[in-house]
Design an enzyme around this catalytic site. Structure first.
Site, short mmCIF file in Angstrom:
data_model
loop_
_atom_site.label_atom_id
_atom_site.label_comp_id
_atom_site.label_asym_id
_atom_site.label_seq_id
_atom_site.Cartn_x
_atom_site.Cartn_y
_atom_site.Cartn_z
N GLY A 57 37.29 48.67 42.16
CA GLY A 57 37.66 47.35 41.64
C GLY A 57 36.63 46.84 40.66
N SER A 58 36.34 47.64 39.61
CA SER A 58 35.24 47.25 38.71
C SER A 58 35.72 46.88 37.31
CB SER A 58 34.18 48.35 38.66
OG SER A 58 34.77 49.61 38.55
N GLY A 83 35.22 40.75 37.43
CA GLY A 83 34.56 40.05 38.54
C GLY A 83 33.27 40.69 39.01
N GLY A 103 32.77 43.35 40.83
CA GLY A 103 32.70 44.81 40.66
C GLY A 103 32.18 45.19 39.29
N SER A 162 32.02 39.25 52.51
CA SER A 162 32.12 37.83 52.09
C SER A 162 31.48 37.01 53.19
CB SER A 162 33.60 37.46 51.97
OG SER A 162 33.77 36.05 52.05
N TYR A 175 42.31 37.53 55.20
CA TYR A 175 41.16 37.99 54.42
C TYR A 175 39.91 38.03 55.30
CZ TYR A 175 37.47 37.54 50.82
OH TYR A 175 36.36 37.70 50.04
P1 NAD Z 1 38.54 40.12 41.27
O1 NAD Z 1 39.94 39.79 41.67
O2 NAD Z 1 37.91 39.39 40.13
O3 NAD Z 1 38.45 41.68 40.95
C1 NAD Z 1 39.01 42.58 41.85
C2 NAD Z 1 38.99 43.96 41.25
O4 NAD Z 1 39.63 44.83 42.18
C3 NAD Z 1 39.75 44.10 39.95
O5 NAD Z 1 39.07 45.01 39.14
C4 NAD Z 1 41.10 44.70 40.39
O6 NAD Z 1 41.71 45.44 39.38
C5 NAD Z 1 40.64 45.58 41.52
N1 NAD Z 1 41.66 45.91 42.51
C6 NAD Z 1 42.38 45.07 43.28
N2 NAD Z 1 43.22 45.79 44.07
C7 NAD Z 1 42.98 47.09 43.76
C8 NAD Z 1 43.51 48.32 44.23
N3 NAD Z 1 44.45 48.35 45.16
N4 NAD Z 1 43.04 49.49 43.69
C9 NAD Z 1 42.07 49.46 42.74
N5 NAD Z 1 41.52 48.33 42.27
C10 NAD Z 1 41.98 47.17 42.78
O7 NAD Z 1 37.68 39.98 42.60
P2 NAD Z 1 36.19 39.46 42.80
O8 NAD Z 1 36.23 37.99 42.96
O9 NAD Z 1 35.28 40.07 41.82
O10 NAD Z 1 35.90 40.07 44.25
C11 NAD Z 1 35.35 41.36 44.41
C12 NAD Z 1 34.96 41.53 45.86
O11 NAD Z 1 34.04 40.52 46.24
C13 NAD Z 1 36.16 41.43 46.82
O12 NAD Z 1 36.03 42.36 47.85
C14 NAD Z 1 36.03 40.01 47.35
O13 NAD Z 1 36.59 39.88 48.62
C15 NAD Z 1 34.53 39.83 47.38
N6 NAD Z 1 34.09 38.42 47.33
C16 NAD Z 1 34.44 37.61 46.30
C17 NAD Z 1 34.01 36.28 46.29
C18 NAD Z 1 34.34 35.32 45.15
O14 NAD Z 1 34.10 34.11 45.32
N7 NAD Z 1 34.84 35.78 44.02
C19 NAD Z 1 33.23 35.81 47.35
C20 NAD Z 1 32.90 36.67 48.40
C21 NAD Z 1 33.34 37.97 48.37
#
Ligand code: NAD
Length: 263
Positions: free
Chosen positions: A14-15, A18, A20, A142, A155
């Site tokens: 998921g890079s 965000g 990633g 998280s 979640y």
């Molecule tokens: P985001 O939605 O901005 O990015 C998610 C990424 O995952 C994207 O690149 C998307 O294409 C990819 N993705 C989603 N489903 C997929 C799949 N089935 N196969 C391949 N790629 C897939 O998310 P984010 O906010 O950057 O979150 C990233 C991680 O950090 C997550 O695990 C999230 O739970 C965790 N997190 C986020 C926050 C926040 O506030 N943003 C806080 C705590 C934890």
């Protein structure tokens, strides 16, 4: 500080955006080759090209697979049979109350947020152990892993599972240079969060909306601001470094004081 990551190969699930993407950029800045993953080739290719333009001394490789699907995981394994660092970052989240959720919703969250990282670890950990050269597995959980949210019970459950799994996997690494850990970010300013703020406060500027969101919805945060993705990226990069070999099975918080524990 030289993090000794030059020439390592890191898969960041998921890079394409965000947290990633920020992790992938931090690793690339330290000289690691990065495998960029998302579900579509155009998105993955674009991000890989942007990262290589910024860091021409490394390779950014494309892995366009939906890693919640077993068949697509197999394709990933064929393309990239060996890696040094696995960052299980990919995750989905959206608000829903317990009564709104169907069993299939829980199942889907389990598949994407928990089982995919488990399957990748099953494949890569034995190889890392055999090589015994500072292999790393890091789960991105998280704060909801230790402070379940009524806004997102499904979640939260999957994120608690990340902690349990990382701990048990860490026991497999006994007396080797390989480590398995979890990083728990708090609320972070990613695209999804920006969109949520726009919806919540259409009349406020981004700065005012962030302040209001923190004061109203994240009042226990001590820093009273959203974390920036690069802050998580740099921290994860350190944990991925051979210099961080004494973290094992740890649940590492980076939440700006959001979880109100005393110590
Ligand atoms: P985001 O939605 O901005 O990015 C998610 C990424 O995952 C994207 O690149 C998307 O294409 C990819 N993705 C989603 N489903 C997929 C799949 N089935 N196969 C391949 N790629 C897939 O998310 P984010 O906010 O950057 O979150 C990233 C991680 O950090 C997550 O695990 C999230 O739970 C965790 N997190 C986020 C926050 C926040 O506030 N943003 C806080 C705590 C934890």
């Amino acid at each position: 500080m030289d993090l000794k990551l030059t020439g390592k190969t890191a898969l960041v699930t998921g890079s394409t955006k965000g947290i990633g993407r920020a992790i992938a950029e931090s690793l690339a800045a330290e000289g690691a080759n990065v495998i960029i993953n998302g579900r579509t080739m155009p998105a993955v290719e674009q991000v890989s090209a942007e990262i290589m333009a910024k860091f021409p001394h490394i390779k950014a490789l494309a892995a366009p697979f939906d890693l919640s699907v077993e068949k697509e995981r197999q394709e990933l394994f064929e393309l990239f049979p060996e890696i040094d660092i696995l960052i299980n970052n990919m995750g989905i989240f959206e608000p829903a109350t317990f009564s709104e959720l169907e069993l299939d919703d829980w199942r889907y969250y389990f598949e994407v947020n928990s089982l995919a990282g488990l399957a990748l670890s099953n494949f890569y950990l034995p190889k890392m152990l055999k090589k015994d050269d500072n292999g790393r597995i890091i789960f991105i959980a998280s704060e909801a892993a230790i402070m379940p949210s009524a806004e997102m019970p499904h979640y939260s459950m999957t994120k608690t599972m990340n902690l349990s799994l990382a701990k048990t996997l860490s026991w497999e690494t006994r007396a080797t240079s390989v480590t398995v850990n979890t990083v728990m970010p708090g609320s972070t300013l990613t695209e999804g969060v920006v969109n949520m703020l726009l919806k919540l406060y259409p009349d406020l500027s981004p700065v005012e909306a962030e302040k209001k969101f923190m004061a109203t919805n994240r009042s226990s945060s001590v820093i009273q601001r959203l974390i920036r993705p690069w802050e998580i990226g740099n921290f994860v990069c350190f944990v991925a470094s051979p210099l961080a070999g004494a973290f094992s099975g740890e649940a590492l918080r980076m939440d700006g004081g959001l979880v109100p524990t005393i110590f």
